[in-house]
Design an enzyme around this catalytic site. Structure first.
Site, mmCIF file in Angstrom:
data_model
loop_
_atom_site.group_PDB
_atom_site.id
_atom_site.type_symbol
_atom_site.label_atom_id
_atom_site.label_comp_id
_atom_site.label_asym_id
_atom_site.label_seq_id
_atom_site.Cartn_x
_atom_site.Cartn_y
_atom_site.Cartn_z
ATOM 1 N N TYR A 115 0.828 -1.203 0.000
ATOM 2 C CA TYR A 115 0.000 0.000 0.000
ATOM 3 C C TYR A 115 0.864 1.256 0.000
ATOM 4 O O TYR A 115 1.774 1.392 0.818
ATOM 5 C CB TYR A 115 -0.925 0.029 1.215
ATOM 6 C CG TYR A 115 -1.970 1.122 1.128
ATOM 7 C CD1 TYR A 115 -3.117 0.950 0.361
ATOM 8 C CD2 TYR A 115 -1.801 2.339 1.787
ATOM 9 C CE1 TYR A 115 -4.077 1.951 0.257
ATOM 10 C CE2 TYR A 115 -2.745 3.342 1.694
ATOM 11 C CZ TYR A 115 -3.884 3.147 0.924
ATOM 12 O OH TYR A 115 -4.821 4.149 0.815
ATOM 13 N N GLN A 164 -11.220 -0.068 1.883
ATOM 14 C CA GLN A 164 -11.671 -0.906 0.768
ATOM 15 C C GLN A 164 -10.496 -1.549 0.035
ATOM 16 O O GLN A 164 -10.632 -2.630 -0.542
ATOM 17 C CB GLN A 164 -12.561 -0.124 -0.210
ATOM 18 C CG GLN A 164 -11.938 1.057 -0.899
ATOM 19 C CD GLN A 164 -12.108 2.362 -0.126
ATOM 20 O OE1 GLN A 164 -12.203 2.354 1.097
ATOM 21 N NE2 GLN A 164 -12.145 3.467 -0.842
ATOM 22 N N ASN A 193 -3.893 5.657 6.839
ATOM 23 C CA ASN A 193 -4.586 6.365 7.914
ATOM 24 C C ASN A 193 -5.247 5.387 8.880
ATOM 25 O O ASN A 193 -5.113 4.165 8.753
ATOM 26 C CB ASN A 193 -5.610 7.352 7.327
ATOM 27 C CG ASN A 193 -6.706 6.658 6.532
ATOM 28 O OD1 ASN A 193 -6.976 5.467 6.701
ATOM 29 N ND2 ASN A 193 -7.361 7.404 5.663
ATOM 30 N N THR A 234 3.139 9.510 12.186
ATOM 31 C CA THR A 234 4.598 9.503 12.196
ATOM 32 C C THR A 234 5.135 10.274 13.395
ATOM 33 O O THR A 234 4.463 11.149 13.945
ATOM 34 C CB THR A 234 5.153 10.089 10.889
ATOM 35 O OG1 THR A 234 6.565 9.848 10.821
ATOM 36 C CG2 THR A 234 4.894 11.581 10.790
ATOM 37 N N GLN A 238 9.053 16.304 10.146
ATOM 38 C CA GLN A 238 8.076 15.267 10.485
ATOM 39 C C GLN A 238 6.694 15.859 10.700
ATOM 40 O O GLN A 238 5.685 15.249 10.325
ATOM 41 C CB GLN A 238 8.525 14.497 11.730
ATOM 42 C CG GLN A 238 9.724 13.600 11.491
ATOM 43 C CD GLN A 238 9.542 12.665 10.310
ATOM 44 O OE1 GLN A 238 10.193 12.821 9.279
ATOM 45 N NE2 GLN A 238 8.652 11.717 10.436
ATOM 46 N N HIS A 290 4.112 16.025 7.783
ATOM 47 C CA HIS A 290 3.325 14.894 7.309
ATOM 48 C C HIS A 290 1.848 15.026 7.621
ATOM 49 O O HIS A 290 0.991 14.684 6.815
ATOM 50 C CB HIS A 290 3.839 13.589 7.933
ATOM 51 C CG HIS A 290 5.031 13.005 7.245
ATOM 52 N ND1 HIS A 290 4.950 12.365 6.042
ATOM 53 C CD2 HIS A 290 6.340 12.966 7.620
ATOM 54 C CE1 HIS A 290 6.165 11.950 5.680
ATOM 55 N NE2 HIS A 290 7.012 12.303 6.615
ATOM 56 N N GLU A 331 9.540 6.077 16.413
ATOM 57 C CA GLU A 331 9.674 5.584 15.041
ATOM 58 C C GLU A 331 11.023 6.015 14.467
ATOM 59 O O GLU A 331 11.775 5.215 13.924
ATOM 60 C CB GLU A 331 8.531 6.154 14.202
ATOM 61 C CG GLU A 331 8.586 5.776 12.731
ATOM 62 C CD GLU A 331 7.563 6.536 11.904
ATOM 63 O OE1 GLU A 331 7.308 6.103 10.763
ATOM 64 O OE2 GLU A 331 7.017 7.554 12.369
ATOM 65 N N HIS A 332 11.329 7.304 14.576
ATOM 66 C CA HIS A 332 12.619 7.856 14.147
ATOM 67 C C HIS A 332 13.280 8.504 15.354
ATOM 68 O O HIS A 332 12.650 9.330 16.030
ATOM 69 C CB HIS A 332 12.455 8.934 13.080
ATOM 70 C CG HIS A 332 11.594 8.545 11.915
ATOM 71 N ND1 HIS A 332 10.239 8.842 11.856
ATOM 72 C CD2 HIS A 332 11.899 7.904 10.770
ATOM 73 C CE1 HIS A 332 9.751 8.409 10.715
ATOM 74 N NE2 HIS A 332 10.722 7.821 10.036
ATOM 75 N N ASP A 365 14.187 8.793 4.922
ATOM 76 C CA ASP A 365 12.925 8.736 4.186
ATOM 77 C C ASP A 365 13.143 8.409 2.717
ATOM 78 O O ASP A 365 12.261 7.841 2.062
ATOM 79 C CB ASP A 365 12.184 10.074 4.287
ATOM 80 C CG ASP A 365 11.511 10.276 5.630
ATOM 81 O OD1 ASP A 365 11.307 9.272 6.344
ATOM 82 O OD2 ASP A 365 11.192 11.426 5.965
ATOM 83 N N GLU A 401 2.489 -34.497 30.633
ATOM 84 C CA GLU A 401 1.456 -33.571 30.164
ATOM 85 C C GLU A 401 0.097 -34.270 30.000
ATOM 86 O O GLU A 401 -0.845 -33.665 29.487
ATOM 87 C CB GLU A 401 1.891 -32.927 28.842
ATOM 88 C CG GLU A 401 3.116 -32.041 29.002
ATOM 89 C CD GLU A 401 3.474 -31.259 27.738
ATOM 90 O OE1 GLU A 401 2.860 -31.519 26.675
ATOM 91 O OE2 GLU A 401 4.354 -30.392 27.825
ATOM 92 N N HIS A 450 0.542 -39.188 22.535
ATOM 93 C CA HIS A 450 1.763 -38.642 21.939
ATOM 94 C C HIS A 450 2.911 -39.644 22.083
ATOM 95 O O HIS A 450 3.652 -39.907 21.136
ATOM 96 C CB HIS A 450 2.151 -37.321 22.622
ATOM 97 C CG HIS A 450 1.348 -36.141 22.179
ATOM 98 N ND1 HIS A 450 -0.011 -36.085 22.295
ATOM 99 C CD2 HIS A 450 1.737 -34.950 21.623
ATOM 100 C CE1 HIS A 450 -0.439 -34.915 21.836
ATOM 101 N NE2 HIS A 450 0.609 -34.215 21.412
#
Length: 441
Positions: free
Chosen positions: A129, A193, A221, A244, A266, A269, A335-336, A369, A423, A428
């Site tokens: 994506y 979707q 998003n 971000t 940043q 964004h 994240e960064h 980036d 067990e 087994h």
């Protein structure tokens, strides 16, 4: 300009620290009730539902979900030469880094006649994506496609929202990046979707099959994230990406202009983007605030940046020492994370929790980036405490292959039976003993 939290003289325990630090609040659960009807409609009605929601959310209804090859070829042919050269360089560097991540099969001899081999096999088909809301993100195409290709994924489909401005096609730079990477299956669909049709598959308006995928990766998003959460299990996902974020650990040696510029980069964004400065120097914090006031007024997306920087998710945290600062940034798990201190390389080596670490004054996040060679699809919201960014490993599955001879099984049979009995799973043990029933005769 930035909200301040003063932790000089004390650093709270981890639980309190996590609650104290600025962080964007994104309620994915709250978005699920909005996403559920979309996902279910796409499952039940296929492309008809996809196009209905595309028209509703994106204001355009493409003739087909799949983008014609001619549109990909045209986008690449018309791509600005400078942008093409930049994408070429980004691809070369990303391939160099990600090629070195590929794991090889490993065979361990556990006993005479007994081996376990770990085979690494790529996911068969992956949906990638690339967002298309406030901007075009050809760099996200590179960051998703390159590791998948280096892992050996045989079938890739790229989804990106259609744009009314471009006749119902995704942004031409996104299409050009896909063509440059050799991706010939692109779907003009975005949001929840997109995840739904990737997971369930459909038949396009021209009768062609839109085959489902095994895994979906890439940022988006909150609605896309909610769809990924809802469909996890039907498809694999990389992560649940939030807004971000950047954290900068800096001392008095840092350049206030550099720090301010990186915080703004940043904040550009999204209004929910988080920009956090952790510093031992109140003087630097004051200088950064002054630089922000000056630079924000001049940047292109002033309103968006200003909203993000003044939001509760952004701020300055004052600490007494760099050691205390490292505790703070490890609790934040950005994240960064940039390290702009006198001993940046040594301090960076002590970081435990971050999606990616940028060392010193000449490694800004914006380098990562685009052209560092690293991947910019990274864990957000503190997930870096337990998760990694997108890599070749994301697209590989480890399969254990167990190969034991009769003698090797006989040697360990008694221990298998003992553990099975412990067990209370006697069948087994009996499954092993059945191989040697003739021994009693």
């Amino acid at each position: 300009m930035l909200n301040r939290t003063d932790l000089r003289g004390r650093v709270p325990r981890p639980a309190e620290l996590r609650a104290t630090l600025p962080r964007a609040e994104v309620n994915v659960d709250a978005a699920l009730h909005q996403v559920r009807p979309v996902v279910e409609a796409v499952r039940d009605r296929g492309v008809e539902a996809v196009l209905e929601y595309t028209e509703k959310f994106d204001g355009v209804r493409p003739a087909t979900v799949r983008v014609p090859q001619a549109a990909l070829d045209t986008a690449l042919a018309e791509l600005d030469p400078q942008v093409r050269a930049a994408l070429d360089e980004a691809i070369v560097r990303a391939r160099a880094v990600h090629a070195d991540q590929r794991r090889g099969d490993v065979t361990t001899q556990v006993a005479d006649g007994g081996t376990v081999t770990e085979r690494w096999l790529p996911v068969s088909r992956v949906g990638l994506y690339a967002p298309g809301g406030l901007a075009a993100y050809p760099s996200s195409v590179v960051m998703n496609v390159v590791p998948a290709q280096e892992a050996g994924v045989g079938s890739l489909v790229l989804c990106s929202p259609p744009q009314a401005e471009f006749g119902g096609l995704p942004h031409p730079t996104t299409l050009a990046a896909a063509a440059l990477l050799g991706v010939d299956e692109v779907w003009a669909v975005g949001g929840a979707q997109a995840v739904a049709v990737l997971a369930h598959g459909a038949v396009d308006t021209d009768g062609s099959e839109l085959d489902p995928v095994d895994m979906v990766t890439g940022p988006g998003n909150v609605y896309l994230t909610a769809a990924k959460r809802m469909l996890r299990g039907i498809v694999g996902i990389d992560s649940e990406a939030g807004p971000t974020e950047i954290a900068i650990l800096a001392d008095e040696t840092a350049d206030a202009g550099h720090v301010a510029a990186d915080l703004i980069s940043q904040a550009e964004h999204d209004t929910l983007a988080a920009s956090v400065l952790v510093t031992t120097s109140a003087q630097l914090a004051d200088a950064v605030d002054a630089e922000l006031e000056r630079r924000v007024a001049k940047t292109k997306h002033t309103e968006r940046v200003d909203t993000a920087l003044r939001g509760p998710q952004s701020g300055t945290v004052l600490v007494s020492t760099v050691d205390d600062g490292l505790k703070v940034v490890d609790a934040y798990a950005a994240e960064h994370l940039e390290i702009q201190t006198a001993n940046a390389r040594e301090d960076a080596a002590r970081v435990r929790n971050a999606g990616a670490v940028f060392v010193g004054p000449y490694a800004p996040v914006s380098l990562g980036d685009y052209c560092a060679g690293s991947n910019h699809v990274l864990p957000t919201g503190g997930f870096a405490r337990h998760s990694s960014g997108l890599s070749v490993q994301t697209f590989l599955r480890g399969i254990h292959v167990i190969d034991y001879s009769e003698a090797a099984l006989r040697e360990v049979a008694g221990k298998v039976v003992a553990l099975a009995d412990a067990e209370d799973l006697p069948a087994h043990g009996e499954a092993v003993q059945a191989r040697f029933e003739g021994d009693a005769r």
